[in-house]
Design a protein around this motif. Structure first.
Motif, PDB file in Angstrom:
ATOM      1  N   VAL A 115      42.759  69.682 -33.656  1.00  0.00           N
ATOM      2  CA  VAL A 115      42.022  69.864 -32.406  1.00  0.00           C
ATOM      3  C   VAL A 115      42.193  68.598 -31.554  1.00  0.00           C
ATOM      4  N   ILE A 116      42.538  68.767 -30.283  1.00  0.00           N
ATOM      5  CA  ILE A 116      42.694  67.598 -29.415  1.00  0.00           C
ATOM      6  C   ILE A 116      41.897  67.790 -28.131  1.00  0.00           C
ATOM      7  N   LYS A 117      41.514  66.666 -27.554  1.00  0.00           N
ATOM      8  CA  LYS A 117      40.975  66.628 -26.196  1.00  0.00           C
ATOM      9  C   LYS A 117      42.033  65.980 -25.318  1.00  0.00           C
ATOM     10  N   ASP A 118      42.404  66.643 -24.248  1.00  0.00           N
ATOM     11  CA  ASP A 118      43.519  66.135 -23.444  1.00  0.00           C
ATOM     12  C   ASP A 118      43.264  66.386 -21.969  1.00  0.00           C
ATOM     13  N   GLU A 119      44.182  65.901 -21.164  1.00  0.00           N
ATOM     14  CA  GLU A 119      44.130  66.048 -19.710  1.00  0.00           C
ATOM     15  C   GLU A 119      45.538  65.789 -19.169  1.00  0.00           C
ATOM     16  N   LEU A 120      45.996  66.634 -18.281  1.00  0.00           N
ATOM     17  CA  LEU A 120      47.272  66.402 -17.592  1.00  0.00           C
ATOM     18  C   LEU A 120      46.992  65.599 -16.332  1.00  0.00           C
ATOM     19  N   ARG A 121      47.646  64.445 -16.229  1.00  0.00           N
ATOM     20  CA  ARG A 121      47.320  63.490 -15.164  1.00  0.00           C
ATOM     21  C   ARG A 121      48.477  63.241 -14.190  1.00  0.00           C
ATOM     22  N   GLY A 122      49.339  64.194 -14.000  1.00  0.00           N
ATOM     23  CA  GLY A 122      50.403  64.013 -13.024  1.00  0.00           C
ATOM     24  C   GLY A 122      51.773  64.051 -13.662  1.00  0.00           C
ATOM     25  N   ALA A 123      52.775  63.706 -12.865  1.00  0.00           N
ATOM     26  CA  ALA A 123      54.160  63.771 -13.323  1.00  0.00           C
ATOM     27  C   ALA A 123      54.954  62.649 -12.665  1.00  0.00           C
ATOM     28  N   SER A 124      56.095  62.338 -13.267  1.00  0.00           N
ATOM     29  CA  SER A 124      57.045  61.411 -12.647  1.00  0.00           C
ATOM     30  C   SER A 124      58.412  62.092 -12.591  1.00  0.00           C
ATOM     31  N   HIS A 178      58.996  63.764 -16.306  1.00  0.00           N
ATOM     32  CA  HIS A 178      57.973  63.545 -17.337  1.00  0.00           C
ATOM     33  C   HIS A 178      56.626  64.047 -16.820  1.00  0.00           C
ATOM     34  N   PHE A 179      55.858  64.660 -17.721  1.00  0.00           N
ATOM     35  CA  PHE A 179      54.458  64.956 -17.424  1.00  0.00           C
ATOM     36  C   PHE A 179      53.584  63.948 -18.172  1.00  0.00           C
ATOM     37  N   ARG A 180      52.490  63.559 -17.524  1.00  0.00           N
ATOM     38  CA  ARG A 180      51.623  62.512 -18.074  1.00  0.00           C
ATOM     39  C   ARG A 180      50.369  63.152 -18.690  1.00  0.00           C
ATOM     40  N   TYR A 181      50.240  62.956 -20.004  1.00  0.00           N
ATOM     41  CA  TYR A 181      49.090  63.476 -20.751  1.00  0.00           C
ATOM     42  C   TYR A 181      48.151  62.326 -21.101  1.00  0.00           C
ATOM     43  N   ALA A 182      46.862  62.583 -21.036  1.00  0.00           N
ATOM     44  CA  ALA A 182      45.898  61.551 -21.429  1.00  0.00           C
ATOM     45  C   ALA A 182      46.054  61.195 -22.903  1.00  0.00           C
ATOM     46  N   TYR A 183      46.368  62.186 -23.752  1.00  0.00           N
ATOM     47  CA  TYR A 183      46.452  61.976 -25.200  1.00  0.00           C
ATOM     48  C   TYR A 183      47.826  61.449 -25.624  1.00  0.00           C
ATOM     49  N   TYR A 184      48.896  61.965 -25.023  1.00  0.00           N
ATOM     50  CA  TYR A 184      50.257  61.657 -25.492  1.00  0.00           C
ATOM     51  C   TYR A 184      51.031  60.698 -24.578  1.00  0.00           C
ATOM     52  N   GLY A 185      50.488  60.422 -23.407  1.00  0.00           N
ATOM     53  CA  GLY A 185      51.250  59.610 -22.470  1.00  0.00           C
ATOM     54  C   GLY A 185      52.328  60.435 -21.784  1.00  0.00           C
ATOM     55  N   ASP A 186      53.435  59.799 -21.391  1.00  0.00           N
ATOM     56  CA  ASP A 186      54.507  60.488 -20.679  1.00  0.00           C
ATOM     57  C   ASP A 186      55.390  61.269 -21.652  1.00  0.00           C
TER      58      ASP A 186
END
Length: 280
Positions: free
Chosen positions: A93-102, A73-81
């Protein structure tokens, strides 16, 4: 900016009781791409190393070690895992951030031998096909728990004593003599599987031949399990099954001489039998 990630599992020991579908281990990362804005983007992620889908489904993919799968899984600030692989068109239009992976290691079937997983790039993610984050596997070794028991002695000795040949001929056999195989501290095992190797008698292949210089002839050794009361035949590949105990337990066996022909020749009457022990 891109966010490279790496996970390390080290040695993963698989309990004998682990069910298919269970998570064997999980690692997470905490890197970040920093925030960004996307207009009508397509969220994308892909697999790089293990791409064969498991029959379990649920975004599980088989690894090079049989019985072990991976789920990422990749962790998105907007969508979660969000599980990889992924391809999702977004109409705003979205504002997002990739915050890591599991990364999860999943039991997908029997794990007979275990082994070392291939290392390298596992998966990547981003928007509009651009790789903004990825996760690498640094190391992972799978070791299934092995069923074991402690045998308190490597030898089981049957002292059949001296037997008069006339008495042996009259009865066709000697008296039974019993001896125990003491087993204890069984771990991850419910059953002992025993087979018995030795030289079969030429006249009675179901009995063990006497061996050594000048051995008696016309007689052989009969071996049986006392609890099961079944004959134990030389070199029979079919194992007998006995319960595996955590505390000390005596599995009793019995042996006797048995006449195999009408002519008895006196002499030493010894036989050597190898017991092969397996577990289930």
């Amino acid at each position: 900016m891109p966010a490279p990630q790496a996970v390390s599992f080290g040695v993963v020991r698989v309990p004998a009781s682990a069910a298919v579908g269970s998570v064997l281990a999980e690692r997470s990362t905490t890197g970040s791409t920093g925030g960004f804005t996307c207009k009508y983007p397509t969220r994308t992620s892909g697999l790089d190393m293990f791409q064969t889908s498991s029959p379990l489904g649920d975004h599980t993919y088989e690894t090079n070690v049989p019985g072990v799968g991976v789920r990422i899984h990749f962790r998105y600030a907007y969508y979660g895992d969000v599980a990889a692989p992924d391809n999702f068109n977004i109409g705003w239009v979205i504002k997002d951030e990739l915050r890591g992976a599991s990364v999860q290691l999943i039991k997908t079937g029997p794990i007979a031998q275990g082994g070392t997983l291939r290392t390298g790039r596992l998966a990547h993610a981003g928007y509009d096909g651009k790789v903004q984050a990825w996760v690498d596997l640094a190391d992972a070794r799978i070791e299934p728990e092995r069923p074991t028991c402690v045998l308190q002695s490597r030898n089981v000795h049957f002292d059949l004593g001296k037997v008069d040949s006339a008495e042996l001929a009259a009865h066709g056999h000697s008296a039974w003599v019993t001896a125990p195989l003491v087993v204890t501290e069984c771990q991850h095992a419910t059953t002992l599987q025993l087979t018995f190797d030795g030289e079969a008698d030429l006249d009675a292949p179901g009995l063990f031949r006497l061996n050594g210089f000048g051995a008696a002839r016309g007689v052989a050794v009969e071996l049986r399990s006392t609890y099961l009361d079944v004959p134990l035949v030389p070199n029979d590949p079919r194992a007998i099954e006995l319960r595996a105990w955590q505390s000390a337990h005596q599995h009793e066996f019995r042996a006797r001489y048995k006449v195999t022909s009408g002519t008895l020749t006196p002499g030493p009457a010894n036989a050597h039998i190898t017991v092969n022990v397996g577990y289930r």
